[in-house]
Write an enzyme that holds these catalytic residues in place. Structure first.
Site, PDB file in Angstrom:
ATOM      1  N   GLY A 212       0.778  -1.310   0.028  1.00 43.14           N
ATOM      2  CA  GLY A 212       0.050  -0.015   0.127  1.00 43.14           C
ATOM      3  C   GLY A 212       0.737   1.292  -0.024  1.00 43.14           C
ATOM      4  CB  SER A 213       0.048   4.536   1.317  1.00 46.91           C
ATOM      5  OG  SER A 213      -1.025   4.781   0.331  1.00 46.91           O
TER       6      SER A 213
END
Length: 482
Positions: A212-213
């Protein structure tokens, strides 16, 4: 001597020669293979003939041995705080073999390593006293991570950025290796192997998932090193929303009101702006992003700590839309907590990545060193300037952004949250991530931590890196800096 007798004598001589050749072949060439055969009972009898050497944490053994009652295996392995250290030690089972440190250093721990024998022992064949394996684990950090993860399915890794020492490696749910150490633990083994939560899997190094981020740190590093942007405070060219090339799909942000249009890298990390990093990955091109990812350790199929970690992956052959998704740690990008801890560790250490390792020494029974690890093995990942800028932006994430739950009193803390989509069309509960570092200005102590929450009791809408993963990292960092 008649013809018949001569033929019989010659045939008998050939049979004797064949037997001699076969015996010579078995003794000279097949002896080692037979000795090493997993079905050779003598091997396991020799392994457990005496108490095993120990795996040591902070000067105290976390393993032991005890005599068995009956049978031809005199001792079996025991564990102190087995669940707490299972992700470090692995298991040593009379029935199911061994893994992790127990498996890698089995010859040292059972006394059969040739380096343990003195010349007299080598001549007499006497079994020598076993050696020990000294780990880099900090028991306070290990305990903090284990207790903070609790009943959730997840993992955490803490590193010393300067040396690469693994201070903590936790995977939950865990298991007690003592429960499968003997010959009659079939029920316990079946329960563990059939458990859908896979407690035998070390999630810290053996189950890479979408980061993810948290992967946005890698993309930001590539943009700064490439010169696409001169600083973390330069405004980017990032429309909001960002329409992915070749599609009718917009890359939107979790917080629609966040100031993500043309946001600087600092602001984009602070608010975790997908539009900025998706477009940034496309502007850089997948080759440059991959090159930076591989400098941090992605796509390394020989990452040993010394247990072999499964490779974290940055894919190839993507189109522009897939490249955009890779820029926010989605599509086919995967990472382990170890890998994301390495990213934060390199940034914390002025752009230098010290090789991670969780064994400091392997010693014989007298404490003399057989192997020593760490010290000097490091490589530059990004420039000192890039590392400094990324640290500054990560501090903003913790102080004024999405990572507020990671603050440690009296320390500089920088981090990056991540919430990774999971399942077909994001049908499953997402992963929650947090990667971070902390520095104590007074003592100079440093630590880098990455946490993955694979599953928890939280409602889907409540899953976030700050809400679930950051508190675990905070407790591990606080324990490391005490």
């Amino acid at each position: 001597m008649n013809k018949t007798i001569r033929r019989a004598a010659a045939f008998s001589l050939l049979l004797v020669l064949a037997l001699l050749l076969r015996a010579t072949w078995v003794q000279a060439y097949e002896a080692k293979a037979l000795a090493d055969d997993k079905h050779n009972r003598r091997n396991i009898m020799e392994q457990y003939a005496q108490p095993l050497g120990d795996i040591v944490v902070a000067g105290s053994p976390v393993t032991g041995s005890k005599e068995t009652k009956g049978g031809d295996l005199r001792h079996k392995r025991t564990y102190k705080n087995g669940e707490l250290y299972a992700a470090v030690t692995g298991y040593s089972s009379q029935a199911y073999g061994s893994n992790q440190l127990e498996g890698i250093y089995a010859d040292v721990l059972d006394g059969t390593d040739s380096r343990l024998k003195n010349p007299f022992d080598a001549l007499t064949g006497k079994q020598t006293e076993p050696g020990d394996v000294l780990t880099t684990i900090d028991p306070a950090v290990q305990k903090a991570g284990f207790e903070a993860l609790g009943d959730v399915k997840g993992a955490a890794v803490a590193l010393d950025p300067k040396t690469g020492r693994v201070l903590g490696m936790v995977s939950t749910p865990s298991y007690d290796p003592s429960a499968i150490a003997g010959m009659t633990d079939g029920d316990a083994w079946r329960k563990l192997t059939e458990d859908e939560d896979k407690p035998l899997v070390n999630r810290a190094i053996r189950q890479p998932v979408a980061p993810g981020s948290t992967f946005k740190l890698v993309v930001a590093a590539a943009a700064l090193e490439d010169g696409l942007y001169g600083s973390v405070d330069e405004r980017t060219k990032s429309p909001n929303p960002y329409r992915m090339k070749g599609t009718v799909t917009d890359l939107v942000n979790e917080n629609p009101s966040a100031p993500c249009e043309n946001a600087s890298i600092r602001v984009a990390l602070q608010y975790s702006c997908n539009n900025v990093f998706g477009k940034m990955a496309v502007d850089l091109g997948q080759e440059k992003v991959r090159a930076m990812a591989e400098k941090f350790g992605f796509n390394d199929e020989e990452q040993d700590v010394p247990v072999r970690a499964y490779p974290s992956v940055y894919p190839s052959g993507m189109d522009d839309a897939q490249t955009a998704l890779s820029g926010i740690g989605q599509f086919d990008v995967t990472a382990t907590p170890l890998q994301m801890a390495m990213v934060s560790s390199a940034i914390a250490n002025d752009g230098m990545l010290a090789a991670p390792h969780m064994v400091s020494k392997v010693v014989d029974a007298d404490g003399d060193t057989l192997n020593a690890y760490g010290g000097g093995e490091s490589r530059r990942i990004v420039s000192s300037s890039t590392a400094e800028q990324l640290r500054s932006a990560m501090v903003t994430v913790v102080e004024d952004g999405t990572g507020s739950h990671a603050k440690v009193e009296g320390a500089e803390v920088g981090g990056k949250t991540g919430t990774a989509q999971r399942g077909v069309e994001n049908s499953e509960k997402p992963y929650a991530w947090f990667t971070s570092y902390a520095k104590d200005a007074e003592t100079g102590e440093e630590v880098a931590v990455a946490v993955l929450i694979e599953d928890s009791d939280a409602q889907r809408a409540e899953v976030s890196g700050n809400g679930l993963a950051a508190p675990v990292a905070q407790k591990m960092m606080a324990a490391a800096l005490k």
